[in-house]
Design an enzyme around this catalytic site. Structure first.
Site, PDB file in Angstrom:
ATOM      1  CD  GLU A   1      -7.784   7.371   5.329  1.00  0.00           C
ATOM      2  OE1 GLU A   1      -7.802   7.470   6.566  1.00  0.00           O
ATOM      3  OE2 GLU A   1      -6.737   7.181   4.694  1.00  0.00           O
TER       4      GLU A   1
ATOM      5  CE1 TYR B   1      -3.482   2.750   0.840  1.00  0.00           C
ATOM      6  CE2 TYR B   1      -2.125   3.223   2.758  1.00  0.00           C
ATOM      7  CZ  TYR B   1      -3.161   3.560   1.909  1.00  0.00           C
ATOM      8  OH  TYR B   1      -3.859   4.719   2.130  1.00  0.00           O
TER       9      TYR B   1
ATOM     10  CD1 TRP C   1      -3.964   2.314   5.839  1.00  0.00           C
ATOM     11  CD2 TRP C   1      -6.119   2.822   6.045  1.00  0.00           C
ATOM     12  NE1 TRP C   1      -4.507   2.404   4.571  1.00  0.00           N
ATOM     13  CE2 TRP C   1      -5.833   2.711   4.682  1.00  0.00           C
ATOM     14  CE3 TRP C   1      -7.432   3.131   6.424  1.00  0.00           C
ATOM     15  CZ2 TRP C   1      -6.785   2.903   3.688  1.00  0.00           C
ATOM     16  CZ3 TRP C   1      -8.390   3.320   5.425  1.00  0.00           C
ATOM     17  CH2 TRP C   1      -8.060   3.207   4.083  1.00  0.00           C
TER      18      TRP C   1
END
Length: 185
Positions: free
Chosen positions: A38, A16, A46
């Site tokens: 988000e 990522y 995350w």
């Protein structure tokens, strides 16, 4: 180890960081998807959400705003049993509200992307970080964007989450100066 990559060794997170995070994103629907994801990580890491991304895409029509905006309370009831997503009703409802807000912004501004990028005058802002310890988590721009999004019905997007989104979507360049994956502006 790349200090910029959040001190992780997790391959999902590294991929990522190396191929997505902080690269300028201009596609309105891709920006919507990232913002919706988000909003799901409030209070969670995350990485937790990143590992559930495919399931969220299945649950929310690949984040097609016009489809998500029409989801009902009954649809949310069904999602409470959907595998591999966070089963937090208000967070799931927030994605529907965000899709509705997205459509309103598209009508009023012509483009969700143009609306978001107007906060940085259309160009990424380099935060000029030299070390990970230099990173901040919120600023006035993120605070203002959070307030403005709320006027369109967006939820679970406080200033810290919006700041994280600005970094992830490349509106802010938060890569360390010597990171090999720092975008070229």
């Amino acid at each position: 180890m790349n200090e910029c990559a959040f001190g992780t060794k997790d391959p999902v997170y590294l991929d990522y960081h190396d191929h997505f995070w902080g690269q300028p994103l201009y596609d309105s629907k891709a920006l919507f998807k990232l913002l919706a994801l988000e909003s799901q990580h409030a209070g969670l890491s995350w990485l937790t959400i990143l590992k559930k991304k495919d399931s969220y895409e299945q649950a929310f029509y690949n984040f097609e705003p016009s489809k998500v905006a029409t989801m009902t309370a009954s649809d949310i009831d069904q999602l409470m049993d959907f595998p591999n997503i966070v089963h937090h009703r208000k967070k799931l409802e927030a994605i529907v509200a965000q899709a509705q807000g997205y459509l309103t912004i598209e009508q009023q501004y012509g483009s969700f992307s143009d609306f978001l990028w107007s906060y940085v005058d259309g160009h990424p802002i380099d935060l000029n970080y030299k070390h990970a310890k230099d990173r901040i988590t919120v600023d006035d721009r993120a605070t203002q964007l959070s307030k403005d999004l709320k006027t369109f019905g967006f939820k679970f997007l406080g200033p810290v989450t919006v700041f994280s989104f600005l970094e992830a979507a490349g509106l802010y360049d938060a890569h360390l100066q010597d990171c090999p994956f720092k975008p070229q502006h």
